[in-house]
Motif scaffolding. Sequence first.
Motif, PDB file in Angstrom:
ATOM      1  N   THR A  36      -3.115  38.682  78.511  1.00 20.74           N
ATOM      2  CA  THR A  36      -2.007  39.652  78.416  1.00 20.74           C
ATOM      3  C   THR A  36      -1.473  39.672  76.990  1.00 20.74           C
ATOM      4  O   THR A  36      -1.712  38.737  76.211  1.00 20.74           O
ATOM      5  CB  THR A  36      -0.828  39.280  79.350  1.00 20.74           C
ATOM      6  OG1 THR A  36      -0.222  38.080  78.868  1.00 20.74           O
ATOM      7  CG2 THR A  36      -1.272  39.097  80.792  1.00 20.74           C
ATOM      8  N   SER A  37      -0.728  40.750  76.652  1.00 21.23           N
ATOM      9  CA  SER A  37      -0.237  40.852  75.282  1.00 21.23           C
ATOM     10  C   SER A  37       1.262  40.602  75.155  1.00 21.23           C
ATOM     11  O   SER A  37       1.734  40.126  74.127  1.00 21.23           O
ATOM     12  CB  SER A  37      -0.584  42.222  74.696  1.00 21.23           C
ATOM     13  OG  SER A  37       0.026  43.237  75.452  1.00 21.23           O
ATOM     14  N   VAL A  38       2.038  40.921  76.195  1.00 21.60           N
ATOM     15  CA  VAL A  38       3.473  40.656  76.130  1.00 21.60           C
ATOM     16  C   VAL A  38       3.657  39.194  76.557  1.00 21.60           C
ATOM     17  O   VAL A  38       3.138  38.789  77.601  1.00 21.60           O
ATOM     18  CB  VAL A  38       4.249  41.590  77.099  1.00 21.60           C
ATOM     19  CG1 VAL A  38       5.748  41.312  77.041  1.00 21.60           C
ATOM     20  CG2 VAL A  38       3.964  43.046  76.767  1.00 21.60           C
ATOM     21  N   ASN A  39       4.334  38.395  75.751  1.00 21.63           N
ATOM     22  CA  ASN A  39       4.382  36.946  76.004  1.00 21.63           C
ATOM     23  C   ASN A  39       2.965  36.457  76.324  1.00 21.63           C
ATOM     24  O   ASN A  39       2.674  36.038  77.442  1.00 21.63           O
ATOM     25  CB  ASN A  39       5.286  36.597  77.195  1.00 21.63           C
ATOM     26  CG  ASN A  39       6.735  36.814  76.865  1.00 21.63           C
ATOM     27  OD1 ASN A  39       7.138  36.621  75.726  1.00 21.63           O
ATOM     28  ND2 ASN A  39       7.508  37.245  77.845  1.00 21.63           N
ATOM     29  N   ARG A 131       0.303  30.017  78.760  1.00 24.60           N
ATOM     30  CA  ARG A 131       1.251  30.880  78.037  1.00 24.60           C
ATOM     31  C   ARG A 131       1.323  30.400  76.606  1.00 24.60           C
ATOM     32  O   ARG A 131       1.530  29.200  76.379  1.00 24.60           O
ATOM     33  CB  ARG A 131       2.621  30.762  78.705  1.00 24.60           C
ATOM     34  CG  ARG A 131       3.751  31.366  77.926  1.00 24.60           C
ATOM     35  CD  ARG A 131       4.069  32.765  78.323  1.00 24.60           C
ATOM     36  NE  ARG A 131       4.424  32.885  79.722  1.00 24.60           N
ATOM     37  CZ  ARG A 131       4.299  34.018  80.420  1.00 24.60           C
ATOM     38  NH1 ARG A 131       3.847  35.107  79.858  1.00 24.60           N
ATOM     39  NH2 ARG A 131       4.638  34.049  81.693  1.00 24.60           N
ATOM     40  N   VAL A 132       1.120  31.288  75.649  1.00 26.07           N
ATOM     41  CA  VAL A 132       1.200  30.890  74.240  1.00 26.07           C
ATOM     42  C   VAL A 132       2.675  30.684  73.883  1.00 26.07           C
ATOM     43  O   VAL A 132       3.471  31.618  73.963  1.00 26.07           O
ATOM     44  CB  VAL A 132       0.571  31.962  73.316  1.00 26.07           C
ATOM     45  CG1 VAL A 132       0.676  31.534  71.853  1.00 26.07           C
ATOM     46  CG2 VAL A 132      -0.888  32.207  73.699  1.00 26.07           C
ATOM     47  N   ILE A 133       3.036  29.444  73.543  1.00 25.32           N
ATOM     48  CA  ILE A 133       4.445  29.173  73.231  1.00 25.32           C
ATOM     49  C   ILE A 133       4.688  29.144  71.728  1.00 25.32           C
ATOM     50  O   ILE A 133       5.804  29.344  71.278  1.00 25.32           O
ATOM     51  CB  ILE A 133       4.958  27.865  73.894  1.00 25.32           C
ATOM     52  CG1 ILE A 133       4.021  26.687  73.584  1.00 25.32           C
ATOM     53  CG2 ILE A 133       5.098  28.047  75.412  1.00 25.32           C
ATOM     54  CD1 ILE A 133       4.611  25.344  73.962  1.00 25.32           C
ATOM     55  N   SER A 134       3.616  28.922  70.954  1.00 28.58           N
ATOM     56  CA  SER A 134       3.737  29.090  69.503  1.00 28.58           C
ATOM     57  C   SER A 134       2.341  29.239  68.925  1.00 28.58           C
ATOM     58  O   SER A 134       1.352  28.854  69.558  1.00 28.58           O
ATOM     59  CB  SER A 134       4.478  27.915  68.865  1.00 28.58           C
ATOM     60  OG  SER A 134       3.701  26.756  68.953  1.00 28.58           O
TER      61      SER A 134
END
Length: 218
Positions: A36-39, A131-134
């Motif tokens: 996904t691209s959002v968050n 989830r990419v957090i940084s």
Amino acid sequence: MDKKVLHDISYGLYAVTTRNENIDSGCIINTLTQITSVNPIVSISLNKDNYTNEMIKKSNLFAVSIISEETSKESISKFGYFSSRDTDKFSDVDYIERNNIKVFNDNICGYMLCEVINCIDTETHDIFLGRVISSEKVSDKKPMTYKYYREELKGTSPKNAPTFEEVKNEDSEYKKYRCTVCGYIYDDKEEKIKFADLPEDWKCPICGVGKDAFKEVF
Ligand code: FE
């Protein structure tokens, strides 16, 4: 089924790392996809026998570094063909510490830190959704594709990789030998020197183990 079709699927090359109870582990994968691209959510797939898989299930946090064409073959071999169970993969490979994880940092394009939000069982492998957090882009180097790794660096897929393939030898005149560590095939037919005649100190060109780690393919 025509397995050759699968050869045309394109992949990149990535180093996944994690830490649990002060133990660091990591491995090389070619299966990272942005979902996904959002968050942003990404997925990675890891063999169930893989130590890093076991560790991510406990830590729920992993880093993924995007390998470039300038990343050394030695670092890729160390992370790709040995197990963190018995090898300290970070001992001579450049890394940076982020969120208590050692992030593989040998000439990479960039890295992401991901929190596990789901794990999907797919028979031999697990798919982790993270989830990419940084994230940080660290260079403009060219990302290495799996095709480049296979064709230019003569890299191979070890037994735990989703892209691993069995090799058979149907040629009675020439012998073939497989490296039990990295899967590299030494084919007498394509070499000037037969495997049996190689000097005793000869080493696997991909992962660096000795002749005794090779087994004949039948
Ligand atoms: Fe090898």
